[in-house]
Enzyme design. Structure first.
Site, short mmCIF file in Angstrom:
data_model
loop_
_atom_site.label_atom_id
_atom_site.label_comp_id
_atom_site.label_asym_id
_atom_site.label_seq_id
_atom_site.Cartn_x
_atom_site.Cartn_y
_atom_site.Cartn_z
N SER A 122 21.59 71.43 1.36
CA SER A 122 22.62 72.38 1.77
C SER A 122 22.08 73.81 1.73
CB SER A 122 23.85 72.19 0.88
OG SER A 122 24.99 72.72 1.48
N ASP A 239 29.28 64.77 8.18
CA ASP A 239 29.23 65.96 7.29
C ASP A 239 30.19 67.03 7.81
OD1 ASP A 239 28.56 68.24 5.84
OD2 ASP A 239 26.42 67.78 5.81
N HIS A 269 28.39 64.94 3.25
CA HIS A 269 27.42 66.02 3.04
C HIS A 269 26.26 65.68 2.08
CE1 HIS A 269 25.97 70.08 2.95
NE2 HIS A 269 26.30 70.29 1.69
C1 9JX Z 1 31.46 82.21 3.35
C2 9JX Z 1 28.98 82.23 5.97
C3 9JX Z 1 27.97 80.07 6.27
C4 9JX Z 1 32.79 84.22 4.68
C5 9JX Z 1 30.04 80.30 5.06
C6 9JX Z 1 27.21 71.21 -2.71
C7 9JX Z 1 29.02 79.52 5.54
C8 9JX Z 1 26.93 73.09 -1.15
C9 9JX Z 1 26.37 74.18 -0.31
C10 9JX Z 1 28.15 73.84 1.36
C11 9JX Z 1 27.55 76.49 2.32
C12 9JX Z 1 29.13 74.69 2.10
C13 9JX Z 1 29.35 76.15 4.01
C14 9JX Z 1 32.46 82.91 2.72
C15 9JX Z 1 33.11 83.92 3.36
C16 9JX Z 1 27.96 81.43 6.48
C17 9JX Z 1 28.31 71.71 -2.14
C18 9JX Z 1 30.03 81.68 5.27
C19 9JX Z 1 31.12 82.50 4.66
C20 9JX Z 1 31.79 83.50 5.31
C21 9JX Z 1 28.60 77.12 6.04
C22 9JX Z 1 28.77 75.86 5.38
C23 9JX Z 1 26.49 75.70 1.56
C24 9JX Z 1 29.56 77.65 4.00
N1 9JX Z 1 28.16 72.74 -1.29
N2 9JX Z 1 29.05 78.13 5.25
N3 9JX Z 1 27.04 74.60 0.77
N4 9JX Z 1 28.43 75.58 3.02
O1 9JX Z 1 28.11 77.26 7.14
O2 9JX Z 1 25.32 74.68 -0.61
S1 9JX Z 1 25.93 72.12 -2.10
CL1 9JX Z 1 31.45 83.93 6.92
#
Ligand code: 9JX
Length: 303
Positions: A122, A239, A269
């Site tokens: 991730s 996922d 995921h």
């Molecule tokens: C976040 C920006 C990407 C505004 C969110 C075990 C993303 C793990 C992990 C999973 C991140 C979830 C998602 C907050 C406010 C760019 C569990 C933002 C954002 C914004 C994705 C996927 C990584 C968050 N989770 N996200 N994760 N993701 O594209 O590492 S590991 Cl714009």
């Protein structure tokens, strides 16, 4: 005033004197784990965990590596698990990458001349990619479990991205919602483990952290065409947290001659925490992928 010695405590209140740790370039203490085989290791494998979690969740995976006579090692990233730093916050995504390189350099000093592999899940996948991009010829291979290569438009809608960019100036610590734990694995027990794990940060993602994730995917996007190192990317096609299109994109865009993309049908995921059949397949894949990329033992006797 006398300096207090040994008073430095983990966020859980344990003295760092009693737990393995490194001190990063900013003077922050990072909790470390090492999984060593009984005999001389054949290679080193650094594990980068994901957002909100910690490296203890890679125990089973590391155990499998140890059974292959590989030395696995990891740390909790800044702001995670038993490391210092504000929970799930980083002033610059490169700090994660810098700390990984420091830890790897330290381990290579102890075990020189061994192939070094990276494994990331991730957000940890994004860290592994950027770490390898920093030293493009140093690593024998990179293994990615559902890496964050592009942003997920479900998690970061254009509205949310726009809002985050504005709010970052005024309310950087505002939470923009946490991830749904039921999306991590199809195995209820694994979801429960995640929910109950006190070392997992269950808070929502801060605006400022979202900005750093956006920076990370933007850097990866720029780096993709230059990638030439060997990699294995694995992704579940169900996922809902990290967009599988990122893994396809990386596979297409990278110029690596040695590249493999494995899709796991129906898997969520965290492939390494999904149903037993998926875990088995993923562990087997990782184990054999590494072993195929380690030089065979030199013939000891000459004719
Ligand atoms: C976040 C920006 C990407 C505004 C969110 C075990 C993303 C793990 C992990 C999973 C991140 C979830 C998602 C907050 C406010 C760019 C569990 C933002 C954002 C914004 C994705 C996927 C990584 C968050 N989770 N996200 N994760 N993701 O594209 O590492 S590991 Cl714009």
């Amino acid at each position: 005033m006398p300096e207090e010695k040994g008073a430095r405590l983990t966020p859980q209140g344990i003295s760092y004197d009693t737990v393995p740790h490194i001190v990063n370039a900013d003077g922050q203490y990072l909790f470390c784990r090492t999984w060593e085989p009984a005999t001389e290791p054949k290679a080193l494998v650094f594990i980068a965990h994901g957002a909100g979690e910690h490296c203890g969740r890679y125990n089973d995976l590391a155990q499998m590596l140890v059974e292959h006579s590989l030395l696995a090692f990891a740390h909790d990233h800044v702001g995670h698990g038993q490391s210092e730093g504000v929970r799930m916050a980083v002033s610059d995504f490169h700090i994660f990458v810098r700390d990984c390189l420091q830890h790897i350099d330290q381990m290579v000093k102890i075990h020189p001349n061994l192939p070094v592999f990276l494994l990331g899940h991730s957000m940890g996948g994004a860290i592994a990619i950027l770490t390898a991009c920093e030293r493009p010829t140093e690593f024998a291979g990179v293994m990615l479990i559902a890496p964050m290569v592009v942003m997920n438009p479900e998690a970061a809608s254009p509205f949310k991205v726009c809002l985050a960019k504005i709010l970052n100036r005024v309310l950087p610590n505002l939470s923009m919602g946490s991830i749904q734990s039921t999306w991590i694995s199809r195995d209820e027990k694994e979801v429960e483990n995640y929910d109950k794990d006190p070392l997992v940060c269950h808070d929502g993602m801060k605006v400022s952290f979202g900005i750093q994730l956006l920076n990370a995917v933007s850097w990866i996007e720029q780096a993709l065409p230059d990638i030439a190192w060997p990699f294995l990317v694995m992704h579940g096609d169900a996922d809902k947290l990290c967009d599988i299109r990122g893994s396809h994109l990386m596979y297409e865009k990278a110029q690596s001659r040695d590249k493999t993309l494995k899709i796991y049908e129906g898997a969520y995921h965290a492939l390494h925490k999904d149903l037993p059949e998926i875990i088995n397949a993923v562990f087997k894949e990782i184990g054999s992928w590494i072993m195929q990329r380690i030089p065979k033992e030199q013939e000891k006797s000459s004719p």
